[in-house]
Design a protein around this motif. Structure first.
Motif, PDB file in Angstrom:
ATOM      1  N   ILE A  39       0.808  -1.223   0.000  1.00  0.00           N
ATOM      2  CA  ILE A  39       0.000   0.000   0.000  1.00  0.00           C
ATOM      3  C   ILE A  39       0.837   1.267   0.000  1.00  0.00           C
ATOM      4  O   ILE A  39       0.287   2.353  -0.139  1.00  0.00           O
ATOM      5  N   ALA A  62      -3.195   3.687  -1.262  1.00  0.00           N
ATOM      6  CA  ALA A  62      -4.483   3.006  -1.103  1.00  0.00           C
ATOM      7  C   ALA A  62      -5.579   3.725  -1.880  1.00  0.00           C
ATOM      8  O   ALA A  62      -6.552   3.108  -2.334  1.00  0.00           O
ATOM      9  N   PHE A 107      -6.397   2.369  -5.340  1.00  0.00           N
ATOM     10  CA  PHE A 107      -7.291   1.210  -5.426  1.00  0.00           C
ATOM     11  C   PHE A 107      -8.751   1.618  -5.256  1.00  0.00           C
ATOM     12  O   PHE A 107      -9.648   0.986  -5.819  1.00  0.00           O
ATOM     13  N   LEU A 131     -10.757   2.328  -8.361  1.00  0.00           N
ATOM     14  CA  LEU A 131     -11.170   1.212  -9.209  1.00  0.00           C
ATOM     15  C   LEU A 131     -12.613   0.788  -8.959  1.00  0.00           C
ATOM     16  O   LEU A 131     -13.156  -0.039  -9.700  1.00  0.00           O
ATOM     17  N   THR A 132     -13.233   1.321  -7.908  1.00  0.00           N
ATOM     18  CA  THR A 132     -14.608   0.957  -7.576  1.00  0.00           C
ATOM     19  C   THR A 132     -15.520   2.167  -7.755  1.00  0.00           C
ATOM     20  O   THR A 132     -15.139   3.303  -7.478  1.00  0.00           O
TER      21      THR A 132
END
Length: 763
Positions: free
Chosen positions: A244, A270, A273, A276-277
């Motif tokens: 991370i 972090a 990431f 990505l959602t």
């Protein structure tokens, strides 16, 4: 005539004595990078004399003229020995090799490991960076603060948090400094990592309440971290890539053997990431920090250092809510050797901590801001008159600017606070005195003074706790002047064992106001005022220290009792977000006592230690808990830690750590009632319940891929929480959906299993 003759003979006798004593002094350096080495040993075994280098690597020892074999050594380095014919004062700088380059001489290794037994200072712990690099930690990140918590008397403030409780003290009762600059918040990512990048750290010393007189301003502990100075021999790059976040460290000479630099940085990712959602792509969660240092040798006697740290955390939930906090420190230091017995250091230090909470879900938007800022000037002399005495004399003064909390952006709320300002100063003197080969005393006296300056608002309250008037002239309340004596006495039974006793008084004028178990960046720092008095602690301690099998094993047991005055806690049903914070506070006394055990193995393929602490911490606060004694939030009677490191071969190293801790003391609701459709909670006695006990096993393996004089690379595999213990991070209560008259408790746990892999390199 007789008087003149007597005067002449006395002067002649004094001159003869002076000619019999020779002073040997100098610096001890790491030959690989030119870094000075603190706490290196200098031994003259023929005379049973020894001394240590100071924090800057300087030493001075006075001895009779003659020919002697002198030994220089430091932890992790070889032994250097020279036969010196001392018939005049001599400056002797020494360069040592790291231990993986050369075999160690057993006789001096043994002498070195006696220091826990032979030094007069009590309550002092040191952390080797090489040990720190081997321990398993969360997501593979080496962490100074989390390593400290494996030592007896040093406890975590809660599961996952980086807050530190030392001998029953709260998190604000620890002064943590980086190159003499106070770091007010040591957390990254809400406490799961600390602000200190191990790549930039050279030396760590921890004083558990009993400290020399140059340390002051806190009542529980002093953690003194020193940054590396930078390689003045050749350029060097090191770093690591983790799951991370990653880090990079660059250092090298500006002018070879004369000046150098160091730059070290980290950045988590972090937040990448989260993008990505769809649900979390607009959220923010990251930290970054940067360490930098320059040093320059003006001459053989003069050297200057300039160092700094900047770190920040950013957490945001879309465009509606955001919080960011960070530290900024800068240190400018000047060292001078005045003569072979006198050394001085002058420091100008700046510290800054602030947090900002942005609320953008309302109309209009507003922010909650808190800040503390320091300017510190310190001047200190170290004097080495003879082999049995080391003196330190110094002055220090700090200008504080503090905004406990303010609201910006809402015109209808005029609670935005003007900064409060204060001047905190101290004069101190200390002496490390060897009365004989068996008895040593480290004693000192610190005179501290705190005064509020004009600026900001202060209050006076009536008996009901309401504001009677606002005070704007600080002449209306007294300054605070305190004497802080301290003494630590050692009696060495024989070469391998000693007993020690100590007494210390400390005072504290800066206080962290928190209503939670663990520290958070939004906790507010406040200064002593007419209402908030300085905290005062008196600690007595007693210990027995023993080395076995030529110092292969080390054993220590210490017990302590600490009496604390002017302790702070929130009143019952307090609103801890009230910006006029004094309205929410109550005051009283506290006590802490306990026993600490340490068993350690220093040599062989298998090394490590076992530490256990039994302790008790209580408070008695006016108008709280019906004026009865109650457990402090940080009261955790049982604390066990086991650390093991095994070197299988030159390629593989394994390590494991296990902790067990009693849960924190907490206050839980025992019932509820309704008033006009509003639920009101009924609470138990203050801190009358406990969180579940906390225990965890971590393991790690280091695979050395390549190791040469110029290049090193390794892979670190680790597993955090091997058996998946669901330790409680927090517990909250709510009405039961099936029975409105009942309460349900919900436990929040973090990090059930956390495997990680990281790649470290150096070239």
């Amino acid at each position: 005539m007789k008087n003149s003759l007597l005067f002449f003979l006395l002067n002649l006798f004094s001159l003869a004595l002076a000619q019999e004593n020779i002073t040997l002094n100098g610096y001890v350096y790491d030959i690989a990078n030119g870094e000075s080495i603190a706490n290196a040993d200098i031994d003259i075994l023929d005379l049973n004399l020894s001394t240590q280098t100071n924090a800057y690597g300087f030493y001075s020892i006075t001895l009779p003229a003659g020919e002697y074999e002198v030994f220089w050594r430091a932890d992790g380095f070889n032994v250097e020995s020279q036969v010196l014919n001392l018939n005049e004062n001599l400056r002797q700088d020494i360069f040592l090799f790291s231990e993986d380059k050369i075999e160690l001489a057993d006789v001096v290794v043994e002498a070195r490991l006696q220091n826990k037994v032979s030094e007069s200072q009590m309550g002092l712990e040191k952390v080797k960076i090489s040990t720190l690099n081997k321990l398993p930690v969360l997501l593979g990140e080496r962490d100074v603060i989390k390593t400290i918590k494996f030592l007896p008397g040093m406890k975590s403030s809660g599961a996952g948090g980086s807050g530190l409780s030392v001998r029953g003290g709260s998190t604000d009762q620890n002064m943590i400094t980086l190159d003499e600059a106070v770091v007010y918040n040591t957390d990254h990512l809400l406490g799961f990592f600390s602000t200190f990048n191990s790549d930039a750290i050279k030396d760590v010393s921890i004083y558990k309440g009993t400290a020399p007189a140059e340390y002051g301003g806190r009542v529980s502990s002093f953690v003194d971290l020193r940054m590396k100075e930078g390689n003045n021999k050749e350029f060097e790059t090191s770093g690591g890539i983790g799951l991370i976040f990653s880090r990079l460290n660059i250092e090298g000479p500006i002018q070879k053997d004369k000046s150098s630099f160091l730059v070290s940085g980290r950045r988590s990712y972090a937040d990448l990431f989260l993008k990505l959602t769809d649900d979390f792509k607009d959220n923010k969660l990251y930290f970054y920090d940067l360490n930098a240092k320059l040093n320059y040798k003006l001459s053989d006697k003069d050297q200057i250092f300039l160092s700094g740290y900047y770190g920040r955390d950013v957490l945001g939930m879309g465009d509606n809510f955001g919080i960011n906090w960070g530290n900024l420190t800068q240190s400018l230091r000047y060292n001078r050797i005045w003569n072979n017995k006198l050394f001085s250091n002058t420091s100008f230090v700046y510290s800054d901590f602030d947090f900002v909470i942005d609320i953008k879900s309302t109309d209009p938007d507003f922010s909650i801001v808190s800040k503390i800022q320091d300017f510190n000037l310190k001047h200190e002399f170290e004097y080495y008159p003879n082999t049995r005495n080391k003196w330190k004399i110094g002055l220090t003064s700090t200008h504080h600017t503090n905004i406990p909390g303010g609201i910006e952006g809402l015109s209808q709320l005029t609670e935005s606070k003007e900064p409060r300002k204060a001047l905190e100063s101290a004069a101190y003197v200390s002496n490390d005195w060897s009365l004989s080969d068996k008895i040593g005393i480290n004693y000192g006296l610190r005179l501290s003074h705190f005064t509020n300056l004009k600026g900001g608002e202060y209050y006076e309250f009536n008996e009901e706790g309401d504001i009677a008037r606002t005070i704007t002239d600080t002449k209306e309340f007294d300054d605070y002047l305190n004497l802080e004596p301290r003494v630590s006495i050692k009696y060495q039974i024989d070469r391998n064992q000693s007993i020690k006793a100590a007494y210390t008084r400390n005072t504290q004028n800066l206080h962290l106001v928190s209503n939670s178990i663990t520290s958070t960046p939004s906790d507010r720092w406040v200064m002593s005022s007419n209402i908030i008095k300085p905290q005062i602690s008196d600690q007595v301690s007693l210990g027995y220290f023993r080395n076995l099998s030529a110092s292969k094993y080390e054993f220590a047991i210490e017990t302590y009792y600490k009496d604390m005055q002017n302790q702070i806690d929130f009143k019952d049903a307090a609103n801890d977000r009230d910006l006029s914070i004094e309205r929410q506070l109550r005051f009283g006394k506290g006590r802490a006592y306990g026993v600490e055990f340490l068993a350690k193995k220093n040599k062989g393929k298998l090394t490590g230690w076992l530490g256990y602490t039994w302790s008790k911490t209580e408070k008695q606060i006016d108008d709280v808990n019906e004026n009865n004694w109650y457990n402090a939030r940080q009261d955790r009677p049982h604390d066990l830690s086991v650390v093991a490191m095994y070197e299988l071969n030159k390629k593989w190293n394994f390590s494991a750590s296990f902790i067990y801790q009693t849960g924190n003391a907490v206050t839980y609701p025992t019932g509820k009632y309704s008033i006009e459709d509003q639920t009101v909670w009924l609470y138990s006695e203050r801190n009358g319940y406990r969180m579940p006990d906390n225990h965890r096993l971590d393991i790690a393996a280091t695979w050395t891929l390549k190791k040469t004089k110029k290049r090193t690379s390794e892979l670190v595999f680790s597993l955090y929480n091997v058996y998946g213990r669901e330790n409680a991070f927090s517990i909250f209560f709510e009405e039961s959906e099936s029975n409105p008259n009942a309460l349900t408790a919900t436990q929040v746990s973090l990090f059930k299993y956390v495997p990680s892999i990281s790649y470290n390199f150096k070239f």
